[in-house]
Motif scaffolding. Structure first.
Motif, PDB file in Angstrom:
ATOM      1  N   ASN A 129       0.833  -1.219   0.000  1.00  0.00           N
ATOM      2  CA  ASN A 129       0.000   0.000   0.000  1.00  0.00           C
ATOM      3  C   ASN A 129       0.867   1.268   0.000  1.00  0.00           C
ATOM      4  O   ASN A 129       0.429   2.320  -0.457  1.00  0.00           O
ATOM      5  N   ILE A 130       2.102   1.149   0.497  1.00  0.00           N
ATOM      6  CA  ILE A 130       3.009   2.308   0.505  1.00  0.00           C
ATOM      7  C   ILE A 130       3.223   2.804  -0.933  1.00  0.00           C
ATOM      8  O   ILE A 130       3.276   3.998  -1.190  1.00  0.00           O
ATOM      9  N   PHE A 131       3.284   1.847  -1.893  1.00  0.00           N
ATOM     10  CA  PHE A 131       3.474   2.233  -3.307  1.00  0.00           C
ATOM     11  C   PHE A 131       2.263   3.026  -3.815  1.00  0.00           C
ATOM     12  O   PHE A 131       2.417   4.050  -4.481  1.00  0.00           O
ATOM     13  N   VAL A 132       1.069   2.538  -3.489  1.00  0.00           N
ATOM     14  CA  VAL A 132      -0.163   3.207  -3.951  1.00  0.00           C
ATOM     15  C   VAL A 132      -0.224   4.612  -3.360  1.00  0.00           C
ATOM     16  O   VAL A 132      -0.436   5.593  -4.080  1.00  0.00           O
ATOM     17  N   ILE A 133      -0.020   4.684  -2.025  1.00  0.00           N
ATOM     18  CA  ILE A 133      -0.078   5.982  -1.349  1.00  0.00           C
ATOM     19  C   ILE A 133       0.994   6.919  -1.918  1.00  0.00           C
ATOM     20  O   ILE A 133       0.717   8.078  -2.258  1.00  0.00           O
ATOM     21  N   GLY A 134       2.223   6.370  -2.048  1.00  0.00           N
ATOM     22  CA  GLY A 134       3.339   7.173  -2.564  1.00  0.00           C
ATOM     23  C   GLY A 134       3.019   7.736  -3.937  1.00  0.00           C
ATOM     24  O   GLY A 134       3.216   8.930  -4.195  1.00  0.00           O
ATOM     25  N   ALA A 135       2.489   6.869  -4.824  1.00  0.00           N
ATOM     26  CA  ALA A 135       2.185   7.304  -6.196  1.00  0.00           C
ATOM     27  C   ALA A 135       1.125   8.405  -6.193  1.00  0.00           C
ATOM     28  O   ALA A 135       1.290   9.432  -6.861  1.00  0.00           O
ATOM     29  N   LEU A 136       0.056   8.205  -5.402  1.00  0.00           N
ATOM     30  CA  LEU A 136      -1.027   9.206  -5.377  1.00  0.00           C
ATOM     31  C   LEU A 136      -0.532  10.541  -4.827  1.00  0.00           C
ATOM     32  O   LEU A 136      -0.861  11.609  -5.373  1.00  0.00           O
ATOM     33  N   VAL A 137       0.284  10.474  -3.750  1.00  0.00           N
ATOM     34  CA  VAL A 137       0.793  11.722  -3.160  1.00  0.00           C
ATOM     35  C   VAL A 137       1.721  12.430  -4.145  1.00  0.00           C
ATOM     36  O   VAL A 137       1.644  13.657  -4.331  1.00  0.00           O
ATOM     37  N   LEU A 138       2.592  11.658  -4.812  1.00  0.00           N
ATOM     38  CA  LEU A 138       3.535  12.274  -5.759  1.00  0.00           C
ATOM     39  C   LEU A 138       2.792  12.911  -6.945  1.00  0.00           C
ATOM     40  O   LEU A 138       3.128  14.018  -7.373  1.00  0.00           O
ATOM     41  N   PHE A 139       1.749  12.212  -7.443  1.00  0.00           N
ATOM     42  CA  PHE A 139       0.941  12.792  -8.533  1.00  0.00           C
ATOM     43  C   PHE A 139       0.259  14.070  -8.046  1.00  0.00           C
ATOM     44  O   PHE A 139       0.155  15.053  -8.787  1.00  0.00           O
ATOM     45  N   GLY A 140      -0.200  14.033  -6.801  1.00  0.00           N
ATOM     46  CA  GLY A 140      -0.853  15.202  -6.205  1.00  0.00           C
ATOM     47  C   GLY A 140       0.099  16.378  -6.118  1.00  0.00           C
ATOM     48  O   GLY A 140      -0.255  17.522  -6.425  1.00  0.00           O
ATOM     49  N   LEU A 141       1.350  16.100  -5.731  1.00  0.00           N
ATOM     50  CA  LEU A 141       2.362  17.159  -5.627  1.00  0.00           C
ATOM     51  C   LEU A 141       2.668  17.744  -7.011  1.00  0.00           C
ATOM     52  O   LEU A 141       2.820  18.948  -7.182  1.00  0.00           O
ATOM     53  N   TRP A 142       2.757  16.813  -7.967  1.00  0.00           N
ATOM     54  CA  TRP A 142       3.056  17.249  -9.348  1.00  0.00           C
ATOM     55  C   TRP A 142       1.905  18.120  -9.891  1.00  0.00           C
ATOM     56  O   TRP A 142       2.140  19.158 -10.504  1.00  0.00           O
ATOM     57  N   GLU A 143       0.672  17.704  -9.584  1.00  0.00           N
ATOM     58  CA  GLU A 143      -0.516  18.420 -10.073  1.00  0.00           C
ATOM     59  C   GLU A 143      -0.609  19.834  -9.496  1.00  0.00           C
ATOM     60  O   GLU A 143      -1.030  20.769 -10.170  1.00  0.00           O
ATOM     61  N   THR A 144      -0.217  19.949  -8.204  1.00  0.00           N
ATOM     62  CA  THR A 144      -0.324  21.269  -7.558  1.00  0.00           C
ATOM     63  C   THR A 144       0.993  22.048  -7.627  1.00  0.00           C
ATOM     64  O   THR A 144       1.158  23.058  -6.950  1.00  0.00           O
ATOM     65  N   ALA A 145       1.933  21.545  -8.424  1.00  0.00           N
ATOM     66  CA  ALA A 145       3.223  22.199  -8.673  1.00  0.00           C
ATOM     67  C   ALA A 145       3.959  22.576  -7.390  1.00  0.00           C
ATOM     68  O   ALA A 145       4.362  23.726  -7.200  1.00  0.00           O
ATOM     69  N   LYS A 146       4.122  21.606  -6.537  1.00  0.00           N
ATOM     70  CA  LYS A 146       4.868  21.825  -5.286  1.00  0.00           C
ATOM     71  C   LYS A 146       6.377  21.796  -5.583  1.00  0.00           C
ATOM     72  O   LYS A 146       6.798  21.225  -6.588  1.00  0.00           O
ATOM     73  N   PRO A 147       7.216  22.402  -4.692  1.00  0.00           N
ATOM     74  CA  PRO A 147       8.669  22.419  -4.973  1.00  0.00           C
ATOM     75  C   PRO A 147       9.288  21.010  -4.976  1.00  0.00           C
ATOM     76  O   PRO A 147       8.745  20.084  -4.380  1.00  0.00           O
ATOM     77  N   TRP A 148      10.453  20.878  -5.624  1.00  0.00           N
ATOM     78  CA  TRP A 148      11.111  19.574  -5.802  1.00  0.00           C
ATOM     79  C   TRP A 148      11.468  18.910  -4.475  1.00  0.00           C
ATOM     80  O   TRP A 148      11.426  17.700  -4.335  1.00  0.00           O
ATOM     81  N   TRP A 149      11.839  19.736  -3.459  1.00  0.00           N
ATOM     82  CA  TRP A 149      12.258  19.138  -2.184  1.00  0.00           C
ATOM     83  C   TRP A 149      11.115  18.418  -1.455  1.00  0.00           C
ATOM     84  O   TRP A 149      11.337  17.515  -0.673  1.00  0.00           O
ATOM     85  N   THR A 151       8.908  16.614  -3.030  1.00  0.00           N
ATOM     86  CA  THR A 151       8.910  15.298  -3.676  1.00  0.00           C
ATOM     87  C   THR A 151      10.011  14.420  -3.076  1.00  0.00           C
ATOM     88  O   THR A 151       9.781  13.247  -2.747  1.00  0.00           O
ATOM     89  N   VAL A 152      11.194  15.015  -2.914  1.00  0.00           N
ATOM     90  CA  VAL A 152      12.325  14.261  -2.338  1.00  0.00           C
ATOM     91  C   VAL A 152      11.969  13.808  -0.916  1.00  0.00           C
ATOM     92  O   VAL A 152      12.208  12.652  -0.527  1.00  0.00           O
ATOM     93  N   GLY A 153      11.371  14.715  -0.154  1.00  0.00           N
ATOM     94  CA  GLY A 153      10.966  14.395   1.227  1.00  0.00           C
ATOM     95  C   GLY A 153       9.991  13.235   1.278  1.00  0.00           C
ATOM     96  O   GLY A 153      10.146  12.317   2.087  1.00  0.00           O
ATOM     97  N   ILE A 154       8.992  13.276   0.383  1.00  0.00           N
ATOM     98  CA  ILE A 154       7.984  12.197   0.363  1.00  0.00           C
ATOM     99  C   ILE A 154       8.623  10.864  -0.016  1.00  0.00           C
ATOM    100  O   ILE A 154       8.375   9.831   0.616  1.00  0.00           O
ATOM    101  N   ILE A 155       9.509  10.911  -1.037  1.00  0.00           N
ATOM    102  CA  ILE A 155      10.160   9.666  -1.477  1.00  0.00           C
ATOM    103  C   ILE A 155      11.010   9.095  -0.341  1.00  0.00           C
ATOM    104  O   ILE A 155      10.978   7.885  -0.062  1.00  0.00           O
ATOM    105  N   THR A 156      11.747   9.968   0.369  1.00  0.00           N
ATOM    106  CA  THR A 156      12.587   9.511   1.487  1.00  0.00           C
ATOM    107  C   THR A 156      11.717   8.881   2.577  1.00  0.00           C
ATOM    108  O   THR A 156      12.016   7.800   3.090  1.00  0.00           O
ATOM    109  N   PHE A 157      10.621   9.564   2.896  1.00  0.00           N
ATOM    110  CA  PHE A 157       9.728   9.090   3.952  1.00  0.00           C
ATOM    111  C   PHE A 157       9.121   7.727   3.594  1.00  0.00           C
ATOM    112  O   PHE A 157       9.084   6.804   4.410  1.00  0.00           O
ATOM    113  N   MET A 158       8.679   7.611   2.335  1.00  0.00           N
ATOM    114  CA  MET A 158       8.059   6.362   1.888  1.00  0.00           C
ATOM    115  C   MET A 158       9.098   5.222   1.866  1.00  0.00           C
ATOM    116  O   MET A 158       8.778   4.082   2.230  1.00  0.00           O
TER     117      MET A 158
END
Lengths: 188, 180
Positions: A129-149, A151-158
């Motif tokens: 489920n971490i993959f599903v959650i990670g993918a949805l959150v990352l797409f959400g960040l990309w959609e709302t144009a959040k800063p690159w860090w 994304t890095v933070g979320i990937i590290t956390f996941m």
């Protein structure tokens, strides 16, 4: 020495009690023992239900009140609610199944094995489920144009979550293996 | 059942069957700390089982059932067999001073400790005089399976005891602590 003699040695201990019981201390321990009957499975289920419902409600609220709403964060909220509901249903099924086992060593063992299998399956599913959650959150960040860090933070956390949940899964597998060894002994 | 009734039954059982509890504890645990730990675990489970006891079977059979299940679960936990003992810890089981140690009984327990947990349970029931049928119900295996396992255990015990005889274990007893 014949078996009768071995039995005679065994019954010789009936004549004398090697211990006395500190009943006051025993009573205190019984009361504290009754308080800690909550099983590790109950804890894991409870935690995942609370986290699922909590994060689902939180992301839904922040997303609906935000000026930049994200489709993927809505998907995440729905997914978190679905996972929490699935865990509630699995928990109810597990508890109902627990009443079917008879009160013998084999019955207890089979019950223990069923719980251990359930724990392994649950922890494995929650790991994926971490993959599903990670993918949805990352797409959400990309959609709302959040800063690159972010994304890095979320990937590290996941990644950290994936690594730690591996230990948990191994622990449950070890427990299941030990029970299977015991069942094999019973069948030998 | 009220809490008071449960308390009353529990007190009676504990007093009447304490010898049985001690035997079970000594069968599965080796160190004093482990014995204490297992004793508490068993007693808590017996306490909790009282409302479920339907008087369909003898109290001793019921206690054996609960205690053996608890002991088998307990032996697979990782915390068992602690070698370092916390002597300051408050214990529920207090060793009787001046208790006589029967060397033959100590040998028998040593032999039982070398068995796997299922054989230990069956040996305990065999020595306590349970029938194959009762053992089958308590363990949850067929009577014929009990028969096969018991004959294996008997053979092993007899062979080991004969070997032990060579070293001169007789009926000697020593005191744990000399009474004043």
């Amino acid at each position: 020495m014949e078996l009768e003699e071995v039995q005679h040695i065994w019954s010789s201990q009936n004549k004398q009690m090697p211990y006395s019981i500190d009943t006051a201390e025993l009573h205190r321990r019984i009361l504290s023992g009754k308080a800690r009957v909550m099983h590790i499975t109950n804890f894991a289920e409870g935690l995942n239900i609370v986290v699922g419902l909590g994060t689902g409600a939180f992301t839904l609220w922040t997303n609906t009140t935000s000026r930049h709403q994200s489709f993927f964060i809505y998907c995440y909220s729905v997914w978190a609610f679905i996972v929490a509901i699935l865990i509630i249903a699995a928990r109810m099924r597990r508890r109902a199944a627990g009443r079917r086992f008879e009160r013998s060593v084999r019955g207890e063992l089979e019950h223990g094995l069923a719980v251990a299998r359930y724990q392994v399956r649950l922890s494995q599913l929650l790991r994926w489920n971490i993959f599903v959650i990670g993918a949805l959150v990352l797409f959400g960040l990309w959609e709302t144009a959040k800063p690159w860090w972010a994304t890095v933070g979320i990937i590290t956390f996941m990644s950290l979550g994936w690594y730690v949940s591996g230990f948990e899964n191994k622990y449950y597998r070890r427990q299941r293996r030990r029970l299977e060894e015991l069942r094999d002994l019973l069948n030998a | 059942m009220t809490a008071q009734e449960q308390e009353h039954i529990f007190g009676d059982w504990l007093e009447q069957y304490k010898g049985l509890f001690f035997k079970i504890v000594r069968t599965y645990a080796v160190t004093a700390m482990d014995m204490d730990d297992l004793f508490q675990e068993i007693v808590i489970q017996v306490w909790r089982s009282i409302p479920a006891w339907k008087q369909r079977c003898a109290v001793s059979t019921w206690i054996y059932r609960i205690a053996i299940n608890t002991a088998v679960s307990w032996t697979r936990k990782e915390k068992k067999h602690r070698q370092i003992e916390d002597l300051d810890a408050v214990q529920v089981l207090v060793p009787e001073s001046g208790a006589v140690v029967d060397e033959r009984l100590a040998w028998l327990y040593e032999e039982i400790h070398q068995m796997d947990v299922i054989d230990r349970s069956l040996t305990l029931l065999l020595l306590e005089g349970f029938s194959y049928k009762e053992m089958a119900v308590i363990i949850g295996i067929t009577e014929s399976n009990v028969g096969v396992k018991i004959s294996r255990i008997k053979k092993k015990l007899i062979v080991r005891s004969q070997k032990q005889d060579l070293y001169g274990i007789g009926g000697s007893s020593t005191y744990l602590e000399q009474p004043e």
